[in-house]
Design a protein around this motif. Structure first.
Motif, mmCIF file in Angstrom:
data_model
loop_
_atom_site.group_PDB
_atom_site.id
_atom_site.type_symbol
_atom_site.label_atom_id
_atom_site.label_comp_id
_atom_site.label_asym_id
_atom_site.label_seq_id
_atom_site.Cartn_x
_atom_site.Cartn_y
_atom_site.Cartn_z
ATOM 1 N N CYS A 63 24.821 58.508 39.207
ATOM 2 C CA CYS A 63 24.784 57.296 40.229
ATOM 3 C C CYS A 63 24.317 55.847 39.439
ATOM 4 O O CYS A 63 23.508 56.142 38.772
ATOM 5 C CB CYS A 63 23.861 57.588 41.233
ATOM 6 N N LEU A 79 22.482 62.499 38.071
ATOM 7 C CA LEU A 79 23.964 62.808 38.290
ATOM 8 C C LEU A 79 24.832 62.047 37.893
ATOM 9 O O LEU A 79 26.126 62.311 37.616
ATOM 10 C CB LEU A 79 24.218 63.100 39.841
ATOM 11 N N VAL A 89 29.643 60.954 43.043
ATOM 12 C CA VAL A 89 28.547 61.760 43.607
ATOM 13 C C VAL A 89 28.589 61.911 45.295
ATOM 14 O O VAL A 89 28.328 62.653 45.871
ATOM 15 C CB VAL A 89 27.107 60.952 43.146
ATOM 16 N N MET A 141 19.847 61.443 42.094
ATOM 17 C CA MET A 141 21.206 61.014 42.092
ATOM 18 C C MET A 141 21.380 60.455 40.677
ATOM 19 O O MET A 141 22.640 60.393 40.327
ATOM 20 C CB MET A 141 21.445 60.125 43.216
ATOM 21 N N ALA A 151 28.667 67.206 43.627
ATOM 22 C CA ALA A 151 27.304 66.998 43.283
ATOM 23 C C ALA A 151 26.107 68.090 43.872
ATOM 24 O O ALA A 151 25.033 68.324 43.042
ATOM 25 C CB ALA A 151 26.866 65.568 44.198
#
Length: 545
Positions: free
Chosen positions: A425, A423, A440, A420, A179
């Motif tokens: 999430c 990424l 993550v 996040m 991450a």
């Protein structure tokens, strides 16, 4: 309940029915297996369930399982998957818990480069109290680029031209290595900044060379000695790294203001220990308060000390507003010493990625709007606003979120949970368990491997780009030349079914130089400004009645 069921329950508890049925099924399947009609797996399954029931009635930890052997596990299963069931099947698109599906979908679409357009009109209730919008112009402007920037520390030896949208503080250890890699690679490609969080600079922050904001917390990770105190030489070594652009002292964070933390020894891996400069496999303590200073004046001198040790890099601090007199004492210390930070980041109590006790999450700290307004108004009233840049963080995921914060006085915005989402999430809210389903927020190598760095770095980059492109369109529609021209007169809020107000007429704003002139324009200043003293964080007198 039927009478016969009550009579039966007195002879044999009906709540044991599931356990009894498993026992009967074990007998039946055993006989069927003996006659070759089924395989051995079926009686084995029922035997396991019967033994599970025996275990349930003998254990003492869960009353539900003792009273409802076998069947009670269904309750725990449903409780375990409740967040997913609610998220996927029950909550509506605009219901925030803490981020709505609509907010998450916006991030996912922009991160993936997909269309973020919506057909058929807004899903929001435009007549609901609290609904806000930005007024548009009949003469929209044309802005050449969405690369909006703010110069931090213009008079310093190494000023930094920052994007107005950056990655907020998230430490390695809280986030996985992959991450961190993806966030920093995306920041490098998009030319925006990546805050390290108080866990200091890890090897994964350095791999892709993205701009870093080095956050210095009360544990002084990355610049501490063996006793956990601040170490000048260790600080200088990291701070003079060209990749580090800003130095940020963390006084408090929105997720759990006024609360320290302990990373248990078994979680202090060799990599985390290397980044933080601590002993591996030993409890890593982050105190609730700093040891390098104990008064506002000492804090200002510490700011200047870090600025000099870093070679003149812009240095500031981050805080979530708590007692107003403590913030006012810091402001008075700026006047007393003549030392000002180059920037201040105001963290909102809307929370963040850090796990915290429920009481802290729900009831400690000022929200971003109130905190930002108080800091902005104080600096304006002291004629210091032009010398200090203001950043803010607090549930910022859309261009309107950024525009609104800029209108309230911020120079730039940070986002943690928004990036996040970029990424991958899915808001499973298992960040603190190490069992993040998307890799993550975990240190489990197998879970972390699911996060493909090049793909996610692209998504971080695209989320940033598309959000600022949307901001450009908003600013153009408002008839402005730059987001810095946004102010509270551009945002409108519905205050009742029939009433609306501009934020400039709804929220308090201080006249430039008012505090220097001895004016105390609002109740918060009239009550708490006299309590503040530059030489102490403790209030100096009781509140007026």
């Amino acid at each position: 309940m039927f009478a016969w069921v009550n009579r039966l329950d007195r002879q044999f508890p009906v709540r044991y029915s599931a356990w009894l049925l498993c026992a009967l099924a074990l007998v039946a399947s055993g006989v069927a297996w003996w006659h070759g009609r089924v395989g051995p797996w079926l009686p084995i399954v029922f035997a396991v369930l019967v033994l599970l029931g025996v275990r349930d009635v003998r254990q003492t930890r869960h009353s539900v399982l003792r009273n409802y052997p076998v069947l009670g596990h269904v309750r725990f299963l449903l409780e375990f998957i409740r967040p997913e069931i609610r998220q996927y099947f029950i909550e509506n698109d605009s219901e925030a818990a803490p981020f709505s599906r609509q907010q998450r979908s916006l991030v996912y679409q922009r991160a993936k480069g997909e269309s973020d357009k919506r057909p058929f009109g807004t899903q929001m209730d435009v007549h609901a109290t609290g609904y806000e919008w930005i007024n548009h112009s009949l003469q929209p402007t044309v802005i050449a680029s969405h690369d909006f920037r703010v110069l931090i520390g213009p008079t310093r030896a190494q000023p930094y031209s920052a994007s107005i949208f950056n990655i907020s503080a998230m430490s390695f250890g809280a986030l996985s290595a992959n991450a961190i890699r993806a966030l920093n690679a995306g920041a490098k490609r998009g030319n925006f900044a990546h805050d390290t969080g108080e866990g200091s600079i890890s090897r994964y922050h350095r791999e892709n060379g993205g701009d870093l904001i080095w956050e210095i917390g009360s544990g002084y990770f990355g610049c501490c000695d063996e006793k956990g105190s601040f170490d000048e030489e260790r600080f200088r070594k990291n701070a003079t790294d060209p990749q580090v652009k800003l130095i940020e002292i963390k006084l408090s964070q929105g997720a759990k203001p006024g609360h320290g933390g302990v990373l248990p020894g078994p979680k202090v891996t060799l990599e985390i220990a290397e980044a933080r400069g601590v002993v591996p496999w030993v409890d890593c303590i982050s105190p609730a308060r700093h040891s390098a200073f104990s008064t506002p004046i000492e804090m200002m001198h510490f700011v200047e000390r870090l600025r000099n040790l870093s070679g003149g890099k812009p240095t500031g601090f981050k805080l979530c507003i708590g007692h107003p007199w403590e913030w006012f004492a810091i402001a008075k210390a700026m006047l007393a010493t003549g030392i000002t930070p180059d920037f201040i980041v105001v963290d909102g109590a809307e929370g963040g990625t850090g796990a915290a006790p429920l009481e802290f999450t729900d009831h400690v700290g000022a929200p971003a709007q109130e905190g930002l307004l108080l800091v902005h108004n104080t600096l304006v009233g002291l004629n210091l606003r032009d010398r200090i840049r203001l950043g803010c963080a607090g549930k910022v995921v859309s261009a309107f979120d950024i525009a609104r914060m800029l209108a309230l006085g911020a120079d730039w915005c940070n986002a943690a949970r928004g990036f996040m989402f970029a990424l991958g999430c899915i808001q499973s809210q298992t960040c603190h368990t190490g069992k993040c389903p998307t890799g993550v927020t975990t240190q489990d190598p197998r879970r972390e491997a699911a996060l493909h760095v090049p793909t996610k770095a692209d998504r971080v980059y695209h989320f940033h780009e598309q959000t600022l492109e949307a901001l450009r369109e908003l600013v153009q529609a408002a008839g402005l030349e730059d987001p810095s021209a946004l102010d509270a007169s551009h945002i409108v809020r519905r205050t009742s079914e029939q009433g609306v107000k501009l934020l400039v007429n709804l929220l308090p704003f201080v006249r430039p130089g008012a505090l220097l002139a001895g004016e105390l324009p609002f109740q918060v200043f009239r009550v708490y400004w006299p309590m503040a003293d530059a030489s102490s964080f403790t209030r100096v007198q009781a509140a007026a009645a």
